[in-house]
Design an enzyme around this catalytic site. Sequence first.
Site, PDB file in Angstrom:
ATOM      1  N   CYS A 139       3.301   8.338   1.234  1.00 40.08           N
ATOM      2  CA  CYS A 139       3.696   7.415   2.291  1.00 40.08           C
ATOM      3  C   CYS A 139       3.933   6.058   1.625  1.00 40.08           C
ATOM      4  O   CYS A 139       3.017   5.497   1.023  1.00 40.08           O
ATOM      5  CB  CYS A 139       2.566   7.330   3.318  1.00 40.08           C
ATOM      6  N   CYS A 191       4.008  -5.347  16.441  1.00 36.74           N
ATOM      7  CA  CYS A 191       3.333  -4.347  17.288  1.00 36.74           C
ATOM      8  C   CYS A 191       1.845  -4.714  17.397  1.00 36.74           C
ATOM      9  O   CYS A 191       1.188  -4.981  16.385  1.00 36.74           O
ATOM     10  CB  CYS A 191       3.489  -2.947  16.710  1.00 36.74           C
ATOM     11  N   CYS A 200      -1.023  -2.807  15.330  1.00 38.11           N
ATOM     12  CA  CYS A 200      -0.768  -2.507  13.918  1.00 38.11           C
ATOM     13  C   CYS A 200      -1.257  -3.610  12.985  1.00 38.11           C
ATOM     14  O   CYS A 200      -0.988  -4.794  13.207  1.00 38.11           O
ATOM     15  CB  CYS A 200       0.726  -2.284  13.725  1.00 38.11           C
ATOM     16  N   GLU A 213       0.833  -1.209   0.000  1.00 38.16           N
ATOM     17  CA  GLU A 213       0.000   0.000   0.000  1.00 38.16           C
ATOM     18  C   GLU A 213       0.865   1.256   0.000  1.00 38.16           C
ATOM     19  O   GLU A 213       1.934   1.276   0.594  1.00 38.16           O
ATOM     20  CB  GLU A 213      -0.871   0.014   1.262  1.00 38.16           C
TER      21      GLU A 213
END
Length: 345
Positions: free
Chosen positions: A105, A116, A119, A92
């Site tokens: 990004c 994590c 996430c 992505e």
Amino acid sequence: MKKDIKSMTLVELENEMKLIGQPKFRAGQIFDWLQKRMVSSFDEMTNLSKDFRNRLENDYYIADCVIEEKFCSKLDETVKYLFRLNDGECIESVLMKYNHGWSICISSQVGCRMGCKFCASTIGGLKRNLTPSEMLSQIMTAQKDMNIRISNIVMMGIGEPFDNYDNVVRFLELVGCDKGINIGMRHISLSTCGRVDGIRKFMELDNQLTLSISLHAPNDKIRNSMMPINNKWNVSELISACRDYFKRTGRRISFEYAMIKGVNDSKECADELIKLLSGMICHVNLIPVNEVKENDYERSERVHEFCDYLNRHGMNATVRRTLGADISASCGQLRQKHGKIDTKL
Ligand code: SAH
């Protein structure tokens, strides 16, 4: 095995040309086609003979990413891409519009093994590292698709950049090259979950990009419960590396702090954070946590209160603006949903 020609620096391409008995200026021509004109096939390199193009085609490949899905926000100009890579894996990228221009990004790995708890990118683990050329391709494909010039990059997509250290450093060299995309390091941010080995190695390069640290907690007890990396390098080792990083590079570090209800949003946490970062020239970026269906972390309502408290105590803190809220622009979930796509390659 075909070689990854788009990951080669100009000097490497020159050596490559020497090896195959071609004049040096061919390297410059190929580099220009790949890095500046961003072509995705050798056939488009029209100043090279047909024979030579065939030869390149036999020995090298041009990494690419194609748009598998695209979501445009109706609230702002944010665009989220699901890109398919040559081998069918998906990643992505998110394009965001700011006053100063377009920022992208990008992802650095297919999946992530950092684990994590909050996430989505890490669910399902790490598939593989991205090559430098695949990191570049995210920028190139978005830029061509939107017919814009991207001026800023944040390495905050899927993956842990310092878990793919060599490819990330090479990507930075290529993207900053004035004969290529030419985005200066001061226009790039790189985020790490706290790979202290990477932070220490990277500071030796004296790179001028902005380093972001995903801190998310002011002490080991809370950080251990959220981020497995903290068992390897604890908060005090992480902050000590950050202090050294600033000493070495003179670059202000940015700390990411995702605010989670009842976990890290108390006044005590704010006090600990103030103490932890005292005397450091830095910035704290407070992020209302994005709720992910695979865990029970909830968004804190105290984000602005927490921010004001930090500011009153002399800290430089802001709340991150949410862009693309309607297209769940934060990374990880889309790829998760989609899985690998079969290709003939
Ligand atoms: N692996 C690197 C790069 C990823 S950056 C790192 O950890 O820094 C992605 C950022 O979004 C990190 O700061 C990450 O901690 C944060 N993040 C991940 N999941 C999130 C969520 N559900 N809500 C808010 N922020 C999240």
